[in-house]
Design a protein around this motif. Structure first.
Motif, short mmCIF file in Angstrom:
data_model
loop_
_atom_site.label_atom_id
_atom_site.label_comp_id
_atom_site.label_asym_id
_atom_site.label_seq_id
_atom_site.Cartn_x
_atom_site.Cartn_y
_atom_site.Cartn_z
N ILE A 4 0.85 -1.19 0.00
CA ILE A 4 0.00 0.00 0.00
C ILE A 4 0.89 1.23 0.00
N PHE A 5 0.34 2.32 -0.48
CA PHE A 5 1.05 3.59 -0.47
C PHE A 5 0.29 4.54 0.44
N VAL A 6 1.03 5.19 1.34
CA VAL A 6 0.41 6.09 2.31
C VAL A 6 1.17 7.41 2.30
N ASN A 7 0.44 8.49 2.25
CA ASN A 7 1.06 9.81 2.35
C ASN A 7 1.11 10.20 3.83
N LEU A 8 2.30 10.55 4.30
CA LEU A 8 2.49 10.97 5.69
C LEU A 8 3.14 12.34 5.72
N GLN A 12 6.09 12.95 10.58
CA GLN A 12 5.87 11.53 10.89
C GLN A 12 6.92 10.66 10.20
N ILE A 13 7.29 11.01 8.99
CA ILE A 13 8.32 10.24 8.29
C ILE A 13 9.64 10.34 9.02
N GLU A 14 9.97 11.54 9.50
CA GLU A 14 11.21 11.73 10.25
C GLU A 14 11.19 10.94 11.56
N ALA A 15 10.06 10.97 12.26
CA ALA A 15 9.94 10.21 13.51
C ALA A 15 10.03 8.72 13.24
N LEU A 16 9.40 8.27 12.18
CA LEU A 16 9.45 6.86 11.80
C LEU A 16 10.88 6.44 11.47
N ALA A 17 11.58 7.27 10.74
CA ALA A 17 12.98 6.97 10.38
C ALA A 17 13.85 6.90 11.64
N VAL A 30 8.75 -1.45 11.05
CA VAL A 30 8.16 -0.66 12.14
C VAL A 30 6.69 -0.37 11.85
N VAL A 31 6.39 -0.01 10.60
CA VAL A 31 5.00 0.27 10.21
C VAL A 31 4.15 -0.99 10.33
N ARG A 32 4.67 -2.14 9.89
CA ARG A 32 3.91 -3.40 10.01
C ARG A 32 3.57 -3.70 11.46
N ASP A 33 4.55 -3.53 12.35
CA ASP A 33 4.30 -3.78 13.77
C ASP A 33 3.27 -2.81 14.34
N ALA A 34 3.36 -1.55 13.93
CA ALA A 34 2.40 -0.55 14.42
C ALA A 34 0.99 -0.88 13.96
N ILE A 35 0.85 -1.29 12.71
CA ILE A 35 -0.47 -1.65 12.20
C ILE A 35 -0.99 -2.91 12.88
N LYS A 36 -0.11 -3.87 13.11
CA LYS A 36 -0.50 -5.10 13.80
C LYS A 36 -1.05 -4.78 15.20
N ARG A 37 -0.35 -3.90 15.93
CA ARG A 37 -0.82 -3.51 17.26
C ARG A 37 -2.14 -2.75 17.19
N TYR A 38 -2.27 -1.87 16.21
CA TYR A 38 -3.50 -1.09 16.05
C TYR A 38 -4.69 -2.02 15.80
N ILE A 39 -4.51 -2.97 14.91
CA ILE A 39 -5.60 -3.92 14.61
C ILE A 39 -5.94 -4.74 15.83
N SER A 40 -4.93 -5.18 16.56
CA SER A 40 -5.17 -5.97 17.78
C SER A 40 -5.96 -5.16 18.80
N GLN A 41 -5.62 -3.91 18.98
CA GLN A 41 -6.34 -3.05 19.93
C GLN A 41 -7.77 -2.82 19.47
#
Length: 72
Positions: A4-8, A12-17, A30-41
């Motif tokens: 997927i393509f996401v505009n940030l 946020q890109i700097e913080a992610l980096a 890092v993004v995959r883990d964040a999305i996994k946690r979000y879906i779980s919550q």
């Protein structure tokens, strides 16, 4: 695996980096883990999966429902 393509925003890109560099991981990981946690919550917020919850009960579900409603 899909893509997927996401505009940030740049912030946020700097913080992610920075997080990815600190953890010696890729930004994608890092993004995959964040999305996994979000879906779980979100699943927890929606409640547990209740399909089949009564399968081992020895009582008729409709009879139980009628009994409980008669108490109102």
């Amino acid at each position: 695996m899909g893509r997927i393509f996401v505009n940030l925003p740049d912030t946020q890109i700097e913080a992610l980096a920075a997080i990815a560099e600190a953890e010696h991981r890729s930004r994608a990981a890092v993004v995959r883990d964040a999305i996994k946690r979000y879906i779980s919550q979100r699943k927890l917020a929606l409640g547990p999966d209740v399909f089949g919850l009564w399968k081992d009960k020895k009582i008729d579900g409709l009879a139980y429902q009628k009994k409980r409603r008669s108490e109102w």
